[in-house]
Design an enzyme around this catalytic site. Structure first.
Site, PDB file in Angstrom:
ATOM      1  N   TYR A  70     -40.115  46.611  -3.431  1.00  0.00           N
ATOM      2  CA  TYR A  70     -38.742  46.728  -2.935  1.00  0.00           C
ATOM      3  C   TYR A  70     -37.781  46.849  -4.131  1.00  0.00           C
ATOM      4  CZ  TYR A  70     -40.555  45.262   1.644  1.00  0.00           C
ATOM      5  OH  TYR A  70     -41.258  45.167   2.817  1.00  0.00           O
TER       6      TYR A  70
HETATM    7  N1  LIG Z   1     -44.913  45.290   5.740  1.00  0.00           N
HETATM    8  C1  LIG Z   1     -44.303  46.436   5.817  1.00  0.00           C
HETATM    9  O1  LIG Z   1     -44.908  47.492   5.695  1.00  0.00           O
HETATM   10  C2  LIG Z   1     -42.831  46.465   6.045  1.00  0.00           C
HETATM   11  C3  LIG Z   1     -42.169  47.667   6.357  1.00  0.00           C
HETATM   12  C4  LIG Z   1     -40.788  47.631   6.582  1.00  0.00           C
HETATM   13  C5  LIG Z   1     -40.104  46.431   6.494  1.00  0.00           C
HETATM   14  N2  LIG Z   1     -40.768  45.261   6.159  1.00  0.00           N
HETATM   15  C6  LIG Z   1     -40.080  43.952   6.080  1.00  0.00           C
HETATM   16  O2  LIG Z   1     -39.350  43.774   7.293  1.00  0.00           O
HETATM   17  C7  LIG Z   1     -37.980  43.572   6.995  1.00  0.00           C
HETATM   18  C8  LIG Z   1     -37.147  44.148   8.099  1.00  0.00           C
HETATM   19  O3  LIG Z   1     -37.362  45.552   8.234  1.00  0.00           O
HETATM   20  P1  LIG Z   1     -36.227  46.479   8.816  1.00  0.00           P
HETATM   21  O4  LIG Z   1     -35.061  46.474   7.904  1.00  0.00           O
HETATM   22  O5  LIG Z   1     -36.850  47.778   9.126  1.00  0.00           O
HETATM   23  O6  LIG Z   1     -35.876  45.647  10.150  1.00  0.00           O
HETATM   24  P2  LIG Z   1     -34.910  45.770  11.373  1.00  0.00           P
HETATM   25  O7  LIG Z   1     -34.333  44.403  11.541  1.00  0.00           O
HETATM   26  O8  LIG Z   1     -35.653  46.355  12.512  1.00  0.00           O
HETATM   27  O9  LIG Z   1     -33.799  46.829  10.970  1.00  0.00           O
HETATM   28  C9  LIG Z   1     -32.699  46.490  10.168  1.00  0.00           C
HETATM   29  C10 LIG Z   1     -31.562  47.431  10.518  1.00  0.00           C
HETATM   30  O10 LIG Z   1     -31.151  47.186  11.855  1.00  0.00           O
HETATM   31  C11 LIG Z   1     -29.746  47.231  11.935  1.00  0.00           C
HETATM   32  N3  LIG Z   1     -29.271  45.900  12.329  1.00  0.00           N
HETATM   33  C12 LIG Z   1     -29.789  44.697  12.047  1.00  0.00           C
HETATM   34  N4  LIG Z   1     -29.056  43.719  12.635  1.00  0.00           N
HETATM   35  C13 LIG Z   1     -28.061  44.341  13.304  1.00  0.00           C
HETATM   36  C14 LIG Z   1     -27.001  43.879  14.096  1.00  0.00           C
HETATM   37  N5  LIG Z   1     -26.822  42.590  14.342  1.00  0.00           N
HETATM   38  N6  LIG Z   1     -26.158  44.779  14.615  1.00  0.00           N
HETATM   39  C15 LIG Z   1     -26.327  46.108  14.393  1.00  0.00           C
HETATM   40  N7  LIG Z   1     -27.317  46.605  13.642  1.00  0.00           N
HETATM   41  C16 LIG Z   1     -28.191  45.722  13.112  1.00  0.00           C
HETATM   42  C17 LIG Z   1     -29.228  47.622  10.575  1.00  0.00           C
HETATM   43  O11 LIG Z   1     -29.159  49.033  10.592  1.00  0.00           O
HETATM   44  P3  LIG Z   1     -27.977  49.832   9.868  1.00  0.00           P
HETATM   45  O12 LIG Z   1     -28.113  49.478   8.421  1.00  0.00           O
HETATM   46  O13 LIG Z   1     -28.294  51.248  10.215  1.00  0.00           O
HETATM   47  O14 LIG Z   1     -26.702  49.315  10.492  1.00  0.00           O
HETATM   48  C18 LIG Z   1     -30.331  47.172   9.663  1.00  0.00           C
HETATM   49  O15 LIG Z   1     -30.398  47.923   8.467  1.00  0.00           O
HETATM   50  C19 LIG Z   1     -37.770  44.211   5.616  1.00  0.00           C
HETATM   51  O16 LIG Z   1     -36.650  43.685   4.941  1.00  0.00           O
HETATM   52  C20 LIG Z   1     -39.067  43.857   4.947  1.00  0.00           C
HETATM   53  O17 LIG Z   1     -39.039  42.520   4.471  1.00  0.00           O
HETATM   54  C21 LIG Z   1     -42.115  45.282   5.949  1.00  0.00           C
END
Ligand SMILES: NC(=O)c1ccc[n+]([C@@H]2O[C@H](COP(=O)([O-])OP(=O)(O)OC[C@H]3O[C@@H](n4cnc5c(N)ncnc54)[C@H](OP(=O)(O)O)[C@@H]3O)[C@@H](O)[C@H]2O)c1
Length: 323
Positions: free
Chosen positions: A58
């Protein structure tokens, strides 16, 4: 905040794990700089979040540095810190990625140094490595636990048969066993319900879904998915959220959220909190407000019929997350 036991470890973690993929600027346009990241981490601490998930890749190490810097100002023992390894850290160095003993040992040392910690609570393999026998990886991980650099080992997106093989081998060889699975699971992507989630439930493996909000798809009307910088990036990535019944799932989330007077993000997270096989979703955030919304979502209750209605339009889609 609510707390729960993390699989077979006996460790207590917050019911929301803070995902640290958005911290640091060596990665993508949608990420947060050091000051913005610090603000989010400090607010998470105030809200009672004790569980953090980062990875060496990251922002190519910057996320680990930022997390370590902020947590270093508090009592390290109060937090559960997870990181992971697999993706190549330097394009021209094949041994800076993969799950060989060499890569794992070197990358773990580098992660600990960036985090400013002697031990990480959970060290995860970020993907399956088709070039390294899993037994080699398990032995290297087991040695890291014996050295005191790692407390527990975990895994991330892969086929269930691969995970089953790893669990079987570690038991047969008396090696440290994976305690957790970090996989793609949300209301718009439920393929993991077929094999991986029942396997984890049977084997007492903690489940920490990534992209619990389908990277933003479940937080706003589907037509607006690409309205943010992150959304634009995710839409290009092409996960199958709009396939099968995904559009109708999104519309039902809007409708029920309106009815209950909550945000779509809160309703979508509440659905995950109601799923028994989920230990703690890993929330991704691009602002402090998102975190506050997520904590409030712990109070959103859904009836059996709400859950059935939200799930009803879903149809099988192509596998994603470990393509
Ligand atoms: N193991 C793996 O392969 C893998 C892969 C991906 C992620 N991860 C882990 O999982 C974590 C989460 O992944 P993710 O960022 O894809 O998760 P997510 O929670 O599904 O998506 C986050 C996005 O959702 C939106 N969001 C979140 N809360 C919100 C709210 N209250 N209101 C409106 N929009 C909201 C935002 O989008 P906008 O920015 O567009 O507003 C934010 O960037 C990462 O930080 C990482 O630690 C692991």
């Amino acid at each position: 905040m609510e707390y729960t036991t993390f699989g077979p470890t006996g460790m207590t973690v917050s019911r929301i794990c803070l995902g640290c993929m958005s911290f640091g600027t060596n990665w993508d346009e949608w990420t947060l700089d050091r000051e913005e990241s610090r603000e989010v981490i400090e607010r998470a601490l105030e809200l009672g979040i004790t569980f953090f998930d980062t990875a060496n890749v990251y922002s190519y190490g910057e996320s680990e540095e930022i997390l370590g810097e902020v947590l270093g100002e508090y009592d390290r023992d109060e937090f559960v810190v997870a990181t992971k390894e697999y993706a190549r850290m330097r394009e021209d160095d094949p041994n800076s990625g993969g799950l060989s003993r060499k890569a794992l040992e070197q990358e773990l040392d580098a992660s600990l140094s960036r985090l400013g910690m002697d031990t990480v609570d959970l060290y995860q393999i970020h993907r399956w490595d088709y070039d390294t026998p899993i037994e080699t990886t398990l032995r290297a991980l087991d040695d890291a636990v014996r050295r005191g650099q790692v407390r527990h080992v975990g895994a991330s997106s892969m086929w269930a048969h691969q995970f089953a093989e790893a669990l079987y081998l570690s038991e047969r060889e008396g090696l440290e066993r994976f305690v957790s699975m970090q996989n793609l699971y949300n209301l718009a992507y439920r393929e993991e319900e077929r094999e991986m989630l029942p396997l984890c439930a049977n084997e007492d493996v903690a489940v920490m879904p990534w992209s619990p909000l389908a990277a933003g798809y479940l937080t706003r009307p589907h037509e607006e998915f690409d309205a943010t910088t992150r959304g634009e990036h995710e839409a290009e990535l092409g996960r199958p959220y709009e396939e099968g019944g995904g559009v109708e799932v999104n519309e039902r989330v809007q409708e029920l959220a309106d009815e209950k007077g909550v945000k779509m993000a809160q309703l979508s997270l509440a659905w995950l909190f109601h799923k028994e096989w989920v230990t703690t979703p890993i929330l991704g955030t691009s602002s402090v407000e998102h975190l506050e919304d997520a904590v409030e979502a712990l109070d959103v209750s859904l009836s059996e019929s709400d859950i059935e209605w939200l799930e009803e339009p879903y149809e099988p889609v192509r596998v994603s997350g470990h393509e």
